[in-house]
Design an enzyme around this catalytic site. Structure first.
Site, mmCIF file in Angstrom:
data_model
loop_
_atom_site.group_PDB
_atom_site.id
_atom_site.type_symbol
_atom_site.label_atom_id
_atom_site.label_comp_id
_atom_site.label_asym_id
_atom_site.label_seq_id
_atom_site.Cartn_x
_atom_site.Cartn_y
_atom_site.Cartn_z
ATOM 1 N N LYS A 137 144.598 73.450 -14.796
ATOM 2 C CA LYS A 137 145.805 73.215 -15.609
ATOM 3 C C LYS A 137 145.542 72.124 -16.642
ATOM 4 C CE LYS A 137 149.019 70.330 -14.022
ATOM 5 N NZ LYS A 137 149.390 69.177 -14.842
ATOM 6 N N ASN A 138 144.935 71.011 -16.207
ATOM 7 C CA ASN A 138 144.780 69.857 -17.086
ATOM 8 C C ASN A 138 143.696 70.029 -18.142
ATOM 9 O OD1 ASN A 138 146.903 68.750 -15.785
ATOM 10 N ND2 ASN A 138 145.704 67.310 -14.564
ATOM 11 N N ARG A 163 155.450 66.684 -20.177
ATOM 12 C CA ARG A 163 154.699 65.559 -20.737
ATOM 13 C C ARG A 163 153.413 66.012 -21.395
ATOM 14 N NH1 ARG A 163 155.055 60.784 -20.537
ATOM 15 N NH2 ARG A 163 152.843 60.700 -20.941
ATOM 16 N N CYS A 197 158.177 59.446 -16.185
ATOM 17 C CA CYS A 197 158.455 60.410 -15.110
ATOM 18 C C CYS A 197 158.416 59.653 -13.798
ATOM 19 C CB CYS A 197 157.477 61.575 -15.143
ATOM 20 S SG CYS A 197 155.857 61.192 -14.498
ATOM 21 N N ARG A 214 154.570 55.769 -18.259
ATOM 22 C CA ARG A 214 153.673 56.642 -19.032
ATOM 23 C C ARG A 214 153.884 56.548 -20.550
ATOM 24 N NH1 ARG A 214 152.875 62.217 -15.824
ATOM 25 N NH2 ARG A 214 150.902 62.136 -16.928
ATOM 26 N N ASP A 237 145.306 62.084 -8.810
ATOM 27 C CA ASP A 237 145.980 63.351 -8.523
ATOM 28 C C ASP A 237 145.665 63.902 -7.137
ATOM 29 O OD1 ASP A 237 145.687 64.634 -11.948
ATOM 30 O OD2 ASP A 237 146.980 63.116 -11.054
ATOM 31 N N ARG A 250 154.464 74.190 -11.038
ATOM 32 C CA ARG A 250 153.970 73.670 -12.308
ATOM 33 C C ARG A 250 152.442 73.595 -12.337
ATOM 34 N NH1 ARG A 250 154.898 68.269 -13.087
ATOM 35 N NH2 ARG A 250 153.456 68.769 -14.788
HETATM 36 C C1 EPZ Z 1 146.494 63.129 -17.296
HETATM 37 O O1 EPZ Z 1 147.729 62.544 -17.689
HETATM 38 C C2 EPZ Z 1 146.851 64.242 -16.297
HETATM 39 N N1 EPZ Z 1 147.763 65.172 -16.925
HETATM 40 C C3 EPZ Z 1 147.531 63.628 -15.073
HETATM 41 O O2 EPZ Z 1 147.713 64.665 -14.114
HETATM 42 C C4 EPZ Z 1 146.607 62.600 -14.448
HETATM 43 O O3 EPZ Z 1 147.270 61.971 -13.397
HETATM 44 C C5 EPZ Z 1 146.227 61.539 -15.503
HETATM 45 O O4 EPZ Z 1 145.634 62.169 -16.648
HETATM 46 C C6 EPZ Z 1 145.226 60.531 -14.964
HETATM 47 O O5 EPZ Z 1 144.096 61.147 -14.469
HETATM 48 C C7 EPZ Z 1 147.258 66.125 -17.760
HETATM 49 O O6 EPZ Z 1 146.087 66.184 -18.053
HETATM 50 C C8 EPZ Z 1 148.244 67.112 -18.320
HETATM 51 P P1 EPZ Z 1 146.652 58.902 -18.803
HETATM 52 P P2 EPZ Z 1 147.795 61.506 -18.910
HETATM 53 O O7 EPZ Z 1 147.064 58.800 -20.222
HETATM 54 O O8 EPZ Z 1 146.732 61.801 -19.888
HETATM 55 C C9 EPZ Z 1 148.559 54.564 -19.100
HETATM 56 C C10 EPZ Z 1 148.870 66.067 -12.595
HETATM 57 O O9 EPZ Z 1 149.277 65.790 -11.460
HETATM 58 N N2 EPZ Z 1 148.710 54.839 -20.539
HETATM 59 O O10 EPZ Z 1 145.209 59.018 -18.517
HETATM 60 O O11 EPZ Z 1 149.207 61.466 -19.348
HETATM 61 C C11 EPZ Z 1 149.459 55.471 -18.242
HETATM 62 O O12 EPZ Z 1 150.769 54.998 -18.162
HETATM 63 C C12 EPZ Z 1 149.063 65.026 -13.730
HETATM 64 O O13 EPZ Z 1 148.290 67.105 -12.896
HETATM 65 C C13 EPZ Z 1 149.143 53.837 -21.371
HETATM 66 O O14 EPZ Z 1 149.411 52.719 -20.933
HETATM 67 O O15 EPZ Z 1 147.444 60.134 -18.142
HETATM 68 C C14 EPZ Z 1 148.711 55.485 -16.924
HETATM 69 O O16 EPZ Z 1 149.061 54.370 -16.205
HETATM 70 C C15 EPZ Z 1 149.930 63.883 -13.344
HETATM 71 N N3 EPZ Z 1 149.277 54.124 -22.697
HETATM 72 C C16 EPZ Z 1 147.251 55.406 -17.359
HETATM 73 O O17 EPZ Z 1 147.234 54.895 -18.693
HETATM 74 C C17 EPZ Z 1 148.971 55.357 -23.231
HETATM 75 O O18 EPZ Z 1 149.104 55.566 -24.442
HETATM 76 C C18 EPZ Z 1 146.509 56.733 -17.335
HETATM 77 O O19 EPZ Z 1 147.290 57.692 -17.991
HETATM 78 C C19 EPZ Z 1 148.523 56.365 -22.361
HETATM 79 C C20 EPZ Z 1 148.394 56.100 -21.017
#
Ligand code: EPZ
Length: 420
Positions: A22-23, A91, A115, A120, A306, A398
């Protein structure tokens, strides 16, 4: 609303095929917006999230067909703003912003908002767009990025919890049609980022270093259509490996990528679940008693956030103390109180959950709160004595393709019912 009704206590046995990721699929589908030529993406899992992305692409003007796991996407003529409600609801759809900015020099999408697992923010995505020369405006719940031209630049994308996966994807896609060289420092190294870069290069992009913390993108004038097969879903694979250990069964995964699962296999091994390669397959089964293990979630190649919840269900069955520390998302322990309904003994101390494992679990009605928490409740329900009802399984749909059918194939007594 639908629920899963699970009669627990049956060891899982047999083999299943792992679905596409999915990701990886979501940003790859969005990348089709970068060209006016058709793209074919194979092994796209049939999930509510991927169907949502198809709707979003159509709302932008693209033609989107989905059949037999293949998405045929043709963004001949598109607009730079997406339906507010559609984007707000998922998201992952934020990753249309980079391709729209690159192709049209403007993107207007609703802010994804937080969420249950955390605030996020998308500040790093926007920092990346600004480094390429884009102007950012946030108004009326929308974020608007626009630029006369995009110019290559170096940008550091590390944040509070380290790199950002979709932030890296978005900036990488925006830079593909920029002028000159872009260097992303502290880039996410996830296999999903590598898979996206592979697809972009098949479209004619010039990206090197994907999979490492430094990604270099040499901008090109135009991208063309391409075909691609999405990588297998390492999170789905990890979920079934943990379920095999929790039910004391033996499960063979066909089509999983062992390289992507090293940190997970290492912790499963430590907890008493052996995962071995047999040809192209992975086979999981217990070796003796379950044992406690300490886990800290980290960016890839560390232990994936995850899989944190699913491992907690397994470790709730292992006699002894396990400490699980969540370093990526600030509130990703929604499953703890529901696991307690099944009899698990878990206390939260700041970013850590202290799991006093070994108590037998017994079935009860529980509530899913987010995608991976729901998977953890299913695993616990499979291991528990008696009947468990997991409510609000739309969360599961999802991200897991036909989870109930796959579990039934492994001998589980699980059925999808209307919530009572
Ligand atoms: C991706 O989300 C995945 N989703 C998430 O999987 C996964 O948990 C996450 O990466 C981490 O591995 C998809 O790929 C669709 P991040 P993403 O930006 O990219 C902070 C699932 O269960 N951050 O790497 O949205 C953020 O708050 C989902 O399949 C900022 O501070 O995650 C978090 O604490 C859930 N500023 C950390 O970084 C930003 O601009 C990592 O988030 C962006 C992120």
């Amino acid at each position: 609303m639908e629920s899963f009704l699970i009669k627990g206590g049956v060891p899982l046995h047999g083999d299943i095929v792992v679905s596409g990721s999915k990701n990886a699929a979501l940003p790859i589908m969005a990348a089709a917006l970068l060209t006016d030529e058709p793209c074919v993406i194979r092994r796209v899992p049939d999930l509510s999230d991927t169907r949502f992305m198809l709707k979003i692409l159509e709302s932008l003007g693209a033609r989107a067909e989905f059949a037999g796991g293949a998405a045929t996407l043709h963004a001949r003529k598109i607009q730079g703003y997406a339906d507010y409600e559609l984007v707000r609801k998922m998201r992952g759809s934020i990753c249309i912003a980079g391709p729209l900015l690159a192709r049209l020099r403007k993107a207007r999408v609703s802010l994804p908002g937080g969420c249950v697992i955390g605030a996020r923010p998308i500040n790093l995505h926007l920092k990346g767009f600004e480094s390429l020369g884009a102007k950012i405006k946030i108004e009326g719940g929308y974020v608007e990025a626009s630029a006369k031209k995009l110019v290559g630049n170096s940008v550091f994308l590390g944040g509070r919890a380290g790199p950002t996966v979709l932030g890296t994807a978005n900036v990488m896609m925006a830079a593909t049609l920029g002028e000159g060289i872009t260097v992303i420092e502290s880039a996410a190294c996830e296999p999903e980022v590598m898979d996206l870069a592979k697809f972009l290069n098949a479209m004619g992009a010039q990206i090197s270093g994907a999979g490492s913390p430094t990604i270099t993108i040499a901008g090109v004038e135009k991208l063309h259509g391409a075909e691609h097969e999405v990588i297998p879903d390492r999170i789905e694979a990890a979920t079934f490996l943990a379920a095999a250990g929790a039910t004391n069964g033996e499960v063979t995964l066909r089509g999983a990528c062992a390289e992507h699962l090293r940190a997970v296999v290492d912790k499963l091994n430590e907890a008493g679940v052996a995962v071995e390669r047999r040809g192209a397959n992975l086979v999981a089964r217990r070796k003796g008693k379950l044992k406690p293990a300490d886990i800290t979630t980290l960016p890839y190649a560390g232990f994936p956030t995850d899989v944190q919840a699913q491992m907690m269900s397994l470790l709730a069955l292992a006699p002894g103390i396990s400490i699980i520390t969540e370093r990526i998302f600030e509130s990703r322990f929604m499953h703890v109180s529901e696991l307690a309904r099944l009899g698990a003994d878990i206390e939260i101390e700041g970013p850590s959950a202290i799991v006093k494992g070994g108590r037998p679990l017994s079935g009860a009605p529980v509530m899913a709160s987010d995608l991976r928490a729901s998977a953890a409740l299913v695993i616990a329900g499979l291991a528990a004595k008696g009947e468990t009802q997991v409510n609000r399984i739309y969360h599961l749909d999802r991200g897991y393709e036909q989870m109930d059918a796959k579990l039934q194939k492994l001998g589980a007594r699980i059925e999808r019912v209307e919530e009572r």
